[in-house]
Design an enzyme around this catalytic site. Structure first.
Site, PDB file in Angstrom:
ATOM      1  CD  GLU A  32      32.060 -16.860  17.456  1.00 46.40           C
ATOM      2  OE1 GLU A  32      30.965 -16.453  17.882  1.00 46.40           O
ATOM      3  OE2 GLU A  32      32.954 -17.294  18.185  1.00 46.40           O
TER       4      GLU A  32
ATOM      5  CB  CYS B  80      25.511 -13.982  12.261  1.00 48.44           C
ATOM      6  SG  CYS B  80      26.661 -12.636  12.471  1.00 48.44           S
TER       7      CYS B  80
END
Ligand code: NAP
Length: 529
Positions: free
Chosen positions: A271, A308
């Site tokens: 990720e 993020c």
């Protein structure tokens, strides 16, 4: 082990459950406010320690997978209990190593404990294995059908890399570790060098919980290190079956390439970074341009942009409200005081990324203040023309930190072209009202293909941990867009389907026996029962 539990940070890691000070290259945590070393000295794990940890994980993988859901649930609950018992010691260490506020530490701890307990419930309930039974049809013509039974099983030892910005929820006992243990996979954590003390405290809690559960030490290892070599050695080790990574695009891609180059390639569920485009459609722009600008700026400033899901790119079609939106972004980012980031390397990365971008055709619209702290960064609003974005891939990738790039498009076609040029992102946010969504269906269809989560009229920061969440997306948001890194479905990354054909009934796993002793939901001859 038990005598050491209250001993705090000792500079140790855990090799197959055994606490050891290590003997490789030395490093320490850094106080982000002062820039001074804090806590004990840590030592990078040696090649021999990697070997011991990986061998032990490989040796216990079969037994751990066969231990059964209730045993794994007990382990996960034990881990949660042990971490919770660390109390203030853990929160204080987290704060000292990251300069993130206490409220954030408490929220992240609650999320981490919640994740561990949810995966315990999932493992105990057991239906996640998606058991499917197609019974034998001996009379079928022209050929009989054999008895076929399939379910998901743990893939084997998993190496976990956490990110710097989530020392609890995406680190030693974060979602990757919890989901891998729930699936029956031993875990080897490569500790993040930005928070070794937090990692050690949590690692000790996990090692103790493994011991409490009567499981072999090889189920869990935590190896500290501050060089890429340690992570690379773990990914290359033949006993390792999969990798979970949360971090930068550069790091994730390097590990994907390493894993693919192994004699026996393994999956890497990485990720990675994201710009999380925000699109403001004309009616919303006209009605609340200023409010949207303020909302997006506030989201981008959260934790100094160290999320993020931080909104790093905002796009609109020029028209009424555009000036107000731009002004609000300028004012709010320009008035902000950038807080410390979690580590000097994050500050340096932000400065370097801004430097790269500023060599391209972009303008600095406003700059905020930098707090008097060693790792603080300066909030920045950049603007660029759509053509600049289309011509420069660097403008379409993450600047990790409190920077927002604003792009005004001339019309719907230009907006669509810019969206088409984007790579994958974790999220895409659309602000729209009235006929906005209907009028811009083509642009929204493009955006849908680029992201893992679409939001209307909100901000992308804030990731709910639940079954419907998708935290992933097309590359490079994630290495594999078919999976989510957050929520109960993230367990599917660590499982593979396995089929038993005409296998003796008494030797089948309980999930696949005719009498269904676990009482789980299954599919039998295509009927869910
Ligand atoms: P990072 O620098 O990539 O580090 C992550 C981990 O990977 C560290 O343990 C690092 O350790 C290791 N690593 C990095 N490059 C490596 C390489 N080439 N070979 C082997 N190991 C390597 O990331 P970060 O600075 O901690 O985190 C910030 C980034 O994470 C941002 O881009 C952010 O967007 C992203 N992030 C993504 C998510 C998500 O869910 N998508 C969540 C949080 C953060 P060493 O440096 O010691 O090797």
């Amino acid at each position: 082990m038990a005598g050491r539990l209250a001993s705090g940070r000792l500079g140790e890691h855990f090799v197959a459950g055994v606490a050891t000070p290590g003997s490789g290259a030395a490093f320490t945590a850094i106080d982000p406010t002062t820039g001074a070393a804090v806590g004990p000295t840590y030592h990078e794990a040696t090649a021999a320690e990697v070997e011991r940890a990986a061998q032990a994980a490989g040796a216990v993988a079969g037994a751990f997978a066969a231990a059964g859901g209730p045993t794994r649930a007990g382990l996960l609950r034990g881990i949660a209990g042990r971490i919770e018992a660390l109390g203030d010691e853990l929160l204080a260490c987290y704060g000292q190593e990251t300069a993130l506020p206490r409220a954030r530490a408490e929220a992240e701890l609650a999320r981490t404990l919640g994740q561990l307990r949810r995966f315990a419930d999932l493992a105990a309930e057991g239906a996640w294995v998606d058991a499917r039974i197609d019974r034998a049809l001996p009379q079928r013509q022209p050929v009989p059908r054999p008895d076929l039974r399939r379910m998901l099983v743990g893939i084997g030892p998993v190496v976990v890399f956490g990110a710097s910005n989530f020392p609890l929820a995406y680190s030693v006992a974060g979602g990757d570790t919890a989901s891998a243990l729930a699936a029956g996979c031993p875990v080897l954590v490569k500790g993040h060098p930005a928070h070794p003390g937090t990692s050690e405290l949590v690692g000790r809690a996990i090692a103790a919980a493994v011991h409490d559960a009567g499981l072999p030490g090889g189920v869990f290892s935590l190896l500290h290190g501050a060089s890429h070599e340690l992570g690379a050695a773990l990914v290359r080790h033949p006993a390792v079956a999969a990798v979970g990574f949360t971090g930068s695009h550069r790091g994730g891609r390097a590990l994907m390439d390493l894993a693919a180059a192994r004699p026996e390639p393994i999956p890497v569920f990485a990720e990675m970074g994201s710009m999380n485009p925000v699109v403001v459609l004309p009616e919303a722009l006209a009605n609340r341009g200023a409010a949207i600008g303020k909302q997006v700026a506030a989201s981008a400033l959260l934790a100094s942009g160290q999320f993020c899901t931080s909104p790093g790119l905002i796009l609109w079609i020029d028209g009424p409200g555009a000036a107000e939106l731009r002004e609000a972004l300028r004012d709010h980012l320009g008035a902000a005081v950038g807080a410390p980031t979690v580590h000097p390397s994050i500050r340096d990365g932000y400065v370097a990324a801004l430097g790269e971008v500023l060599r391209l055709p972009v303008q600095v619209e406003s700059r905020g203040q930098t707090a008097p702290a060693a790792t603080a960064v300066c909030p920045t609003l950049l603007t660029a023309a759509p053509a600049a974005l289309l011509g420069n891939p660097r403008l379409r990738s993450e600047i990790y930190g409190p920077a927002v790039l604003a792009v005004a498009c001339a019309d719907a076609a230009e907006l669509r072209a810019v969206l088409q040029s984007l790579h994958g992102h974790l999220t895409g946010t659309v602000h729209g009202e009235g006929r906005d969504f209907a009028s811009h269906g083509a642009a929204l269809a493009v955006l849908r293909r680029k992201v893992g989560r679409l939001l209307a009229n909100g901000v992308p920061t804030g990731v709910e941990v639940c079954g419907a969440m998708v935290h992933g997306g097309p590359y490079p948001a994630a290495a594999d867009a078919r999976f989510s890194a957050v929520g109960p479905t993230s367990i599917l990354r660590w499982a593979r389907p396995m089929c038993w054909q005409d296998w003796p009934a008494e030797l089948l796993p309980p999930e696949l026996r005719d009498d269904n002793p676990l009482g789980i939901r299954r599919t039998v001859d295509d009927v869910v029962v």
